[in-house]
Write an enzyme that holds these catalytic residues in place. Structure first.
Site, PDB file in Angstrom:
ATOM      1  N   TRP A 298      42.920 104.218 -36.715  1.00 18.27           N
ATOM      2  CA  TRP A 298      43.311 104.736 -38.008  1.00 18.27           C
ATOM      3  C   TRP A 298      42.053 105.652 -38.706  1.00 18.27           C
ATOM      4  O   TRP A 298      42.330 106.274 -39.669  1.00 18.27           O
ATOM      5  CB  TRP A 298      43.771 103.656 -38.768  1.00 18.27           C
ATOM      6  CG  TRP A 298      42.610 102.806 -39.169  1.00 18.27           C
ATOM      7  CD1 TRP A 298      41.269 102.207 -38.326  1.00 18.27           C
ATOM      8  CD2 TRP A 298      42.294 102.148 -40.533  1.00 18.27           C
ATOM      9  NE1 TRP A 298      40.676 101.348 -39.061  1.00 18.27           N
ATOM     10  CE2 TRP A 298      41.161 101.266 -40.422  1.00 18.27           C
ATOM     11  CE3 TRP A 298      43.160 102.204 -41.725  1.00 18.27           C
ATOM     12  CZ2 TRP A 298      40.721 100.724 -41.525  1.00 18.27           C
ATOM     13  CZ3 TRP A 298      42.750 101.476 -42.950  1.00 18.27           C
ATOM     14  CH2 TRP A 298      41.462 100.900 -42.737  1.00 18.27           C
ATOM     15  N   ASP A 299      40.911 105.383 -38.157  1.00 22.69           N
ATOM     16  CA  ASP A 299      39.758 106.064 -38.803  1.00 22.69           C
ATOM     17  C   ASP A 299      40.066 107.506 -38.791  1.00 22.69           C
ATOM     18  O   ASP A 299      39.581 108.436 -39.813  1.00 22.69           O
ATOM     19  CB  ASP A 299      38.623 105.949 -37.810  1.00 22.69           C
ATOM     20  CG  ASP A 299      38.385 104.555 -37.611  1.00 22.69           C
ATOM     21  OD1 ASP A 299      39.252 103.922 -37.005  1.00 22.69           O
ATOM     22  OD2 ASP A 299      36.971 104.140 -37.623  1.00 22.69           O
ATOM     23  N   GLU A 428      39.134  93.206 -39.747  1.00 24.70           N
ATOM     24  CA  GLU A 428      39.246  92.487 -38.765  1.00 24.70           C
ATOM     25  C   GLU A 428      39.198  91.067 -38.353  1.00 24.70           C
ATOM     26  O   GLU A 428      39.343  90.025 -37.659  1.00 24.70           O
ATOM     27  CB  GLU A 428      39.174  93.417 -37.536  1.00 24.70           C
ATOM     28  CG  GLU A 428      39.912  94.631 -37.545  1.00 24.70           C
ATOM     29  CD  GLU A 428      39.347  95.561 -36.397  1.00 24.70           C
ATOM     30  OE1 GLU A 428      38.239  95.305 -35.987  1.00 24.70           O
ATOM     31  OE2 GLU A 428      40.033  96.736 -36.410  1.00 24.70           O
ATOM     32  N   GLN A 500      34.894  94.623 -43.977  1.00 25.07           N
ATOM     33  CA  GLN A 500      35.081  95.835 -44.569  1.00 25.07           C
ATOM     34  C   GLN A 500      35.954  95.818 -45.528  1.00 25.07           C
ATOM     35  O   GLN A 500      36.533  94.891 -45.960  1.00 25.07           O
ATOM     36  CB  GLN A 500      35.355  96.867 -43.494  1.00 25.07           C
ATOM     37  CG  GLN A 500      36.684  96.434 -43.006  1.00 25.07           C
ATOM     38  CD  GLN A 500      37.120  97.181 -41.626  1.00 25.07           C
ATOM     39  OE1 GLN A 500      36.290  97.321 -40.778  1.00 25.07           O
ATOM     40  NE2 GLN A 500      38.127  98.088 -41.858  1.00 25.07           N
TER      41      GLN A 500
END
Length: 750
Positions: A298-299, A428, A500
């Site tokens: 997805w980055d 995650e 994150q």
């Protein structure tokens, strides 16, 4: 001779190269890549390994472009971002003759299958020696043999003084996918050379694969000879291509060298790994490394893509093409889980099948990527308003994504809302949870975007919208703590540390309109829960979201923390403050978003963009060179001292019949963005740029409603007359005063 480029932020240099090869700059062109002085080359799209088992990973090609001069001492090295060339300078004395060399290495921008190494040798003779020669000892850094491709030398034919190698990848990604072949032709590098005069030597390597040629060996043979025949022109052609690329989209920082260098190095990293004629995706570690096995996450859509969308939409479009080319694999993954539509893999490589290593649970449970991709497609349409592309490309993908979410949600009879159980959120470290707030929101948005675009393309025909979609959108469960007035990262979240940004992603990049109190609470709460040595994936969301709330001190703290991830003399991005993966383009992309969407205040809307610029700390301002919007390009430059925004160098793709844009200021004035105009807006923000509905292009030279005290139109004839009239008037008055003074002095003397 490097000082000017250094002071302009276009070059970084050091007297001592880093010991860690990962802190050396990338030399890539979107097709192939290597790190300067590395023993490895990779080609985008060439993988070896079986799916999640081996797993599929970038196939290593032994180095050909790295040459050491072992009997000279390097004393200076540099990367020039503007030219995309790495320099190494060495010197030494042999047989009483001083010698200096300059090596120049680059991945050719125009000729995508070409690596070039140029070697200038300059002899500085001792005064007692009239004639002499020296011997330079050369070493090619090839590294070990590749375990991914078994290369054999091709001897049937080859150009003079070269070698051709050919081989197939060891293991295909699936049982039915292509067994990709690779060929390369490289100049033979001697172990030593005797030099009698100043000279420039050229060593080139040419690559080809079965992905781009039916006969890779013949391709490298013929291309090698062509490049050799034009060897003196290669650098100029390369530099001109990069000059064009920079001129079509860049970011200029006023009066802060460190920020300027960091911005240029970050944008260089992304541009080096992008091109519009090779749709094989953008991995977090770029083409020059095998970080994350070279997989696409997805980055690409969420962190690398947005800034490139505004500056280089043709490159951004190519990122999306990577997904379009692999829709069959996304359909197959959905079927394998008994879902409908398109379910995109968490880690994608060559075929688009799931390649997340089998030991990692993300491939099975991290589903938000499917919505992230649809969101990126929507952003491209918003910025280009290209209905043809929407109809022929995007809408099928967006409908498929909506169908996936429709089949993925469950109805909870206890709370009478739709829920999504068993997912991994962007954070995650949370593991598998129920009702990730970000996942539930991106699900709802995916349905909304598909519905809006179906109606747009079908004259608002509501019968085409499944009732289930509206039910889900109106009844999606969003985890929320009413006592503290904060969103919960997931159902059972209880204040754990996170790796994150997660909840904050609703504010940016999703741009949800939340109550300002809740937005503030979410930011204050979760920024303190984010680990200091976590992943720099989306940390820019904190700074940008604080800026939206006009909390400048909080934004500054978050923005400045990003510099902890930029390391070494060449300002290489690292995933973590300590450790992680190098050349972390995800971080570079997020960092650049701080400027365009944070301090620059650009917000992409369905039918417009807003621009609400604010002061960038420790600078005098910034300029976004050639922002692209609906077929127009223009510079947006903000002067922090004057609180002044200038729009200039306006042009349109369709020169003969442009779709002229308009600009609205907060005081109600409407300004036409005509070709060649220069308009300055004085502290009247935000502005809105848009294309009027049913605009008549034939009237493109008419600029109505342009009278306002909040801006200056520098191209207006009245303004031009004004700026000419004032100096002339001043000079006349000055001459008159001097004349009177002289007259009075003379009268007194008499």
């Amino acid at each position: 001779d490097w000082i000017d480029d250094y002071n302009n932020g276009n070059l970084l240099y050091t007297s001592t190269e880093p010991d860690d090869i990962n802190n050396m700059p990338t030399l890539s062109n979107g097709y192939l890549g290597t790190l300067a002085t590395s023993n490895t080359t990779y080609i985008s799209g060439v993988y070896s390994g079986y799916l999640t088992i081996t797993p599929s990973h970038r196939a290593r090609i032994p180095g050909t472009n790295s040459i050491n001069i072992t009997n000279l001492e390097p004393y200076a090295s540099a990367i020039n971002f503007e030219k995309a060339i790495f320099y190494r300078r060495s010197r030494g004395t042999e047989e009483n003759i001083e010698v200096k060399t300059e090596q120049r290495m680059y991945a050719h921008r125009k000729y995508r299958n070409l690596l070039v190494h140029e070697l200038d040798i300059v002899m500085i003779n001792n005064s007692t020696i009239k004639n002499g020669n020296i011997t330079l000892k050369l070493e090619t850094i090839r590294g070990p043999k590749s375990k991914d491709i078994i290369f054999n030398e091709f001897t049937n034919y080859k150009p003079d003084n070269s070698s051709i190698m050919f081989g197939y990848i060891n293991e295909t990604e699936t049982l039915t996918s292509s067994n990709v072949s690779v060929a390369y032709c490289t100049t033979n590098v001697p172990s030593e050379i005797v030099v009698k005069e100043n000279i420039t030597l050229y060593f080139i390597s040419v690559f080809s694969t079965s992905l781009d040629s039916s006969d890779p060996v013949q391709t490298v043979f013929s291309d090698y000879e062509y490049y050799q025949n034009n060897i003196d022109l290669l650098q100029d052609i390369h530099v001109n291509e990069w000059a064009t690329l920079w001129s079509h989209g860049s970011i200029q920082i006023y009066n802060n060298l460190t920020v300027s260098q960091s911005v240029n190095s970050s944008l260089y990293e992304i541009l080096s790994n992008s091109r519009d004629d090779w749709p094989y995706g953008m991995s977090p570690g770029g083409i020059a490394t095998d970080a994350y096995n070279g997989h696409i996450f997805w980055d690409q859509e969420t962190w690398m893509y947005p800034s490139i969308l505004m500056l280089h939409p043709s490159l951004a479009k190519n990122y999306l093409q990577y997904r379009l080319d692999r829709l069959d694999a996304a359909y197959d993954k959905a079927v394998s889980y008994n879902y409908k539509g398109y379910m995109f893999p968490w880690e994608s490589a060559f075929t688009g099948a799931e390649c997340c290593p089998s030991w990692a649970p993300e491939g099975e449970y991290e589903h938000h990527i499917t919505g992230d991709i649809s969101f990126a497609f929507n952003q491209f349409f918003y910025v280009t308003q290209d209905k043809h592309w929407l109809k022929t490309n995007a809408i099928d993908l967006q409908i498929g994504v909506a169908k996936f979410w429709n089949s993925r949600v469950e109805y909870n009879n206890t709370i009478n809302q739709y829920v999504i159980n068993g997912v991994i959120p962007p954070d995650e470290s949370a593991g598998v949870v129920n009702n990730s707030v970000y996942t539930n929101v991106i699900c709802e948005l995916s349905l909304q975007m598909a519905e809006e675009n179906i109606l747009l393309l079908n004259n608002n025909d509501q019968s085409l919208i499944p009732q289930d979609w509206n039910d889900i959108m109106n009844n999606m469960y969003i985890p929320f703590n009413t006592s503290n007035e904060i969103h919960l990262e997931y159902d059972t979240y209880n204040g754990e540390q996170i790796n994150q940004a997660d909840v904050i992603l609703m504010q940016y990049p999703l741009n949800l309109k939340l109550n300002s109190t809740i937005s503030y609470n979410d930011l204050l709460y979760y920024q303190d829960k984010t680990r200091h040595n976590g992943y720099f994936t989306g940390d820019n969301a904190y700074s940008i979201s604080w800026l939206k709330l006009k909390q400048f001190d909080q934004a500054k703290d978050q923005y400045e923390s990003s510099y902890l991830h930029i390391k070494g003399p060449f300002k290489i991005w690292w995933e973590r403050v300590e450790g992680g993966n190098p050349h972390f383009i995800t971080g570079a992309g997020g960092y650049l978003q701080n400027f365009i969407f944070g301090y620059g205040g650009i917000q992409i809307n369905r039918n417009s963009i807003n621009v609400d610029p604010v002061e960038l700390p420790n600078t005098d301002g910034y300029c976004f060179k050639q922002i692209n919007y609906i077929g127009a390009s223009f510079d947006l430059c903000f002067n922090s001292t004057k609180k002044q925004l200038t729009i200039e160098n306006i042009s349109y793709i369709d020169h003969k019949n442009p779709n002229i844009l308009y600009l609205n200021t907060t005081d109600g004035n409407q300004i036409t963005l005509g070709v060649g105009r220069k308009i300055t807006v004085n502290n009247s923000f935000p502005i809105t740029i848009f294309k009027p509905k049913n605009y008549n292009n034939t009237n493109s030279k008419s600029y109505p409603n342009d009278s306002s005290s909040s801006y200056i139109d520098h191209s207006d004839p009245t303004y031009k007359l004004f700026i000419v009239f004032i100096p002339i008037t001043f000079i006349i008055i000055l001459i008159f005063i001097i004349g009177i003074y002289i007259y009075i002095v003379k009268r007194k003397q008499k």
